[in-house]
Write an enzyme that holds these catalytic residues in place. Structure first.
Site, PDB file in Angstrom:
ATOM      1  N   GLY A   1       0.842  -1.210   0.000  1.00  0.00           N
ATOM      2  CA  GLY A   1       0.000   0.000   0.000  1.00  0.00           C
ATOM      3  C   GLY A   1       0.866   1.245   0.000  1.00  0.00           C
TER       4      GLY A   1
ATOM      5  N   TYR B   1     -15.193   0.606   9.310  1.00  0.00           N
ATOM      6  CA  TYR B   1     -13.739   0.810   9.412  1.00  0.00           C
ATOM      7  C   TYR B   1     -13.281   0.597  10.863  1.00  0.00           C
ATOM      8  CZ  TYR B   1      -9.364   3.568   9.277  1.00  0.00           C
ATOM      9  OH  TYR B   1      -8.065   4.009   9.371  1.00  0.00           O
TER      10      TYR B   1
ATOM     11  N   ASP C   1       1.986  -1.999  -4.418  1.00  0.00           N
ATOM     12  CA  ASP C   1       0.606  -1.495  -4.407  1.00  0.00           C
ATOM     13  C   ASP C   1      -0.118  -2.154  -5.577  1.00  0.00           C
ATOM     14  OD1 ASP C   1      -1.745   0.375  -4.358  1.00  0.00           O
ATOM     15  OD2 ASP C   1      -0.484   1.477  -2.949  1.00  0.00           O
TER      16      ASP C   1
HETATM   17  P1  NAD Z   1      -4.456   5.340   1.553  1.00  0.00           P
HETATM   18  O1  NAD Z   1      -5.854   5.017   1.179  1.00  0.00           O
HETATM   19  O2  NAD Z   1      -3.916   6.667   1.218  1.00  0.00           O
HETATM   20  O3  NAD Z   1      -3.464   4.241   0.953  1.00  0.00           O
HETATM   21  C1  NAD Z   1      -3.775   2.878   0.933  1.00  0.00           C
HETATM   22  C2  NAD Z   1      -3.031   2.248  -0.227  1.00  0.00           C
HETATM   23  O4  NAD Z   1      -3.369   0.867  -0.248  1.00  0.00           O
HETATM   24  C3  NAD Z   1      -3.436   2.818  -1.591  1.00  0.00           C
HETATM   25  O5  NAD Z   1      -2.284   3.224  -2.301  1.00  0.00           O
HETATM   26  C4  NAD Z   1      -4.153   1.678  -2.275  1.00  0.00           C
HETATM   27  O6  NAD Z   1      -3.946   1.625  -3.680  1.00  0.00           O
HETATM   28  C5  NAD Z   1      -3.521   0.483  -1.591  1.00  0.00           C
HETATM   29  N1  NAD Z   1      -4.392  -0.691  -1.661  1.00  0.00           N
HETATM   30  C6  NAD Z   1      -5.741  -0.763  -1.587  1.00  0.00           C
HETATM   31  N2  NAD Z   1      -6.166  -1.999  -1.747  1.00  0.00           N
HETATM   32  C7  NAD Z   1      -5.065  -2.760  -1.931  1.00  0.00           C
HETATM   33  C8  NAD Z   1      -4.861  -4.134  -2.177  1.00  0.00           C
HETATM   34  N3  NAD Z   1      -5.892  -4.997  -2.289  1.00  0.00           N
HETATM   35  N4  NAD Z   1      -3.596  -4.588  -2.297  1.00  0.00           N
HETATM   36  C9  NAD Z   1      -2.548  -3.736  -2.218  1.00  0.00           C
HETATM   37  N5  NAD Z   1      -2.680  -2.410  -2.018  1.00  0.00           N
HETATM   38  C10 NAD Z   1      -3.927  -1.930  -1.880  1.00  0.00           C
HETATM   39  O7  NAD Z   1      -4.332   5.058   3.108  1.00  0.00           O
HETATM   40  P2  NAD Z   1      -3.310   5.705   4.150  1.00  0.00           P
HETATM   41  O8  NAD Z   1      -3.904   6.962   4.648  1.00  0.00           O
HETATM   42  O9  NAD Z   1      -1.943   5.697   3.592  1.00  0.00           O
HETATM   43  O10 NAD Z   1      -3.452   4.651   5.337  1.00  0.00           O
HETATM   44  C11 NAD Z   1      -2.612   3.540   5.468  1.00  0.00           C
HETATM   45  C12 NAD Z   1      -3.019   2.775   6.713  1.00  0.00           C
HETATM   46  O11 NAD Z   1      -3.003   3.669   7.848  1.00  0.00           O
HETATM   47  C13 NAD Z   1      -4.448   2.200   6.673  1.00  0.00           C
HETATM   48  O12 NAD Z   1      -4.470   0.982   7.382  1.00  0.00           O
HETATM   49  C14 NAD Z   1      -5.260   3.217   7.433  1.00  0.00           C
HETATM   50  O13 NAD Z   1      -6.391   2.643   8.016  1.00  0.00           O
HETATM   51  C15 NAD Z   1      -4.264   3.650   8.498  1.00  0.00           C
HETATM   52  N6  NAD Z   1      -4.594   4.970   9.048  1.00  0.00           N
HETATM   53  C16 NAD Z   1      -4.477   6.096   8.282  1.00  0.00           C
HETATM   54  C17 NAD Z   1      -4.816   7.321   8.837  1.00  0.00           C
HETATM   55  C18 NAD Z   1      -4.710   8.588   8.035  1.00  0.00           C
HETATM   56  O14 NAD Z   1      -5.127   9.658   8.525  1.00  0.00           O
HETATM   57  N7  NAD Z   1      -4.160   8.554   6.830  1.00  0.00           N
HETATM   58  C19 NAD Z   1      -5.272   7.395  10.156  1.00  0.00           C
HETATM   59  C20 NAD Z   1      -5.410   6.214  10.880  1.00  0.00           C
HETATM   60  C21 NAD Z   1      -5.045   4.997  10.329  1.00  0.00           C
HETATM   61  N1  SER Z   2      -7.855   9.406   9.031  1.00  0.00           N
HETATM   62  C1  SER Z   2      -8.563   8.180   9.147  1.00  0.00           C
HETATM   63  C2  SER Z   2      -9.926   8.294   8.591  1.00  0.00           C
HETATM   64  O1  SER Z   2     -10.464   9.379   8.645  1.00  0.00           O
HETATM   65  C3  SER Z   2      -8.647   7.773  10.595  1.00  0.00           C
HETATM   66  O2  SER Z   2      -8.327   6.455  10.678  1.00  0.00           O
HETATM   67  O3  SER Z   2     -10.467   7.325   8.140  1.00  0.00           O
END
Ligand code: NAD
Ligand code: SER
Length: 315
Positions: free
Chosen positions: A10, A141, A36
């Site tokens: 990812g 989620y 990804d």
């Molecule tokens: P994002 O949506 O920006 O990135 C996720 C990536 O995963 C994307 O590039 C997508 O193409 C890839 N993806 C989706 N399905 C896939 C699959 N089947 N196989 C391989 N890749 C796949 O998410 P993010 O913000 O970078 O978040 C990453 C992690 O952090 C997640 O678990 C999210 O829940 C967690 N998180 C993020 C935040 C935030 O504010 N960004 C907050 C809390 C938790």
């Molecule tokens: N930034 C994330 C969301 O809004 C929190 O996990 O989904």
């Protein structure tokens, strides 16, 4: 010389884009394999197309590079997940099982899997939310993250899997776009302020949420992953905190740079998600166990965001 080979799954997303940069700076470009669903235009190091749902495909790449650590970032975030709950559940859970099982079978040594403040729900005490408290999430989620936390702890206790996790707050950065979360407004607002001088927010003005600047989130992630195992006392997921603010407060911080900036409000379905989450987080355990400390508050983050967005986008 490092003996670690890291696989980020990812890596094209909001966190992966930035995490890849810092891990490569520290472990060496060739020792960090990005992956990804699609190959990005620029791939400064090894890249593989991986669908996290394809267990055999994932194992093949792990074996090809002799991967020792996996950072599993592929998931569906809160707002997008509400539109497709069954798919979100399958992706968020099956993806995690594929990696936890690889660690259980001994083909990788260490796993990073992020959780979220979404594990908390409307019955959780919302101010200074403790590590251990009522958790009744009401989004798909949040339910998947809470279940994921339980499985991380289970795999640690039953199978000695070295899995580490953080409950990220909403993350804000200038290098990558957010991917369908409820906290995304806090990134969009900077772009719109610089481009158009105004922003229509999908949350109401009173919605206070826990947030964090990306450099702090990356620092926390790598500190936790590099901490000696005995210091990692929580194997579900750690609370960490950076700052808390509502849309009016971020507006005031932006106005120090763009005095004519204006905001208005058109709350949508994401309001109910935000209303179910805490306003602020108590992260004492992370501070005590592995020395976590944030560097950025709202104004310091805003100064840095605006400085860098201007530099990159020539606003
Ligand atoms: P994002 O949506 O920006 O990135 C996720 C990536 O995963 C994307 O590039 C997508 O193409 C890839 N993806 C989706 N399905 C896939 C699959 N089947 N196989 C391989 N890749 C796949 O998410 P993010 O913000 O970078 O978040 C990453 C992690 O952090 C997640 O678990 C999210 O829940 C967690 N998180 C993020 C935040 C935030 O504010 N960004 C907050 C809390 C938790
Ligand atoms: N930034 C994330 C969301 O809004 C929190 O996990 O989904």
């Amino acid at each position: 010389m490092t003996t670690e080979t890291i696989l980020i799954i990812g890596s094209n997303g909001q966190i992966g884009t930035e995490l890849a940069e810092v891990l490569r700076a520290s472990y060496g470009t060739d020792n960090v394999v990005c992956s990804d669903l699609k190959k990005p235009e620029i791939t400064p190091g090894p890249f593989e197309i991986i669908d996290i749902m394809d267990r055999e495909g994932v194992y093949t790449i792990i074996k090809k590079y002799k991967v020792t650590q996996v950072y599993l970032l592929a998931a569906m975030l809160s707002a997008t997940a509400e539109k497709n709950p069954k798919f979100a559940w399958d992706l968020n859970m099956q993806g995690l099982f594929n990696i936890l099982d690889a660690a259980k079978e001994g083909i990788i040594k260490k796993v990073y899997w992020p959780s979220s403040i979404a594990v908390f729900g409307p019955t959780t005490p919302s101010v200074n939310t403790p590590q251990y408290t009522i958790m009744e999430p009401n989004t798909i989620y949040g339910i998947s993250k809470q279940a994921g936390e339980r499985f991380c702890e289970y795999y640690f206790q039953k199978y000695n899997v070295d899995v580490r996790s953080i409950r990220y707050p909403g993350l804000i950065g200038y290098k990558s776009a957010p991917g369908g979360g409820t906290t995304d407004y806090a990134v969009h607002i900077y772009h719109e302020a610089l481009k158009n001088g105004k922003y229509t927010c999908f949350l109401n003005e009173k919605t206070t949420l826990p947030m964090m600047y990306m450099p702090d989130a990356l620092k926390a992630t790598i500190s936790l992953m590099e901490a000696p195992a005995e210091k990692v006392k929580i194997r579900s997921s750690y609370n960490i905190a950076g700052m808390s603010f509502n849309p009016l407060e971020i507006t005031e911080a932006i106005k120090k740079h763009i005095p004519n900036f204006t905001i208005d409000f058109a709350p949508d379905f994401r309001q109910a998600i935000a209303d179910s989450w805490p306003q602020s987080i108590n992260d004492q355990e992370a501070r005590n166990d592995w020395g976590w400390k944030n560097d950025f508050d709202l104004q310091k983050m805003t100064d840095d965001m605006i400085f860098n967005l201007k530099k990159i986008n020539l606003f």
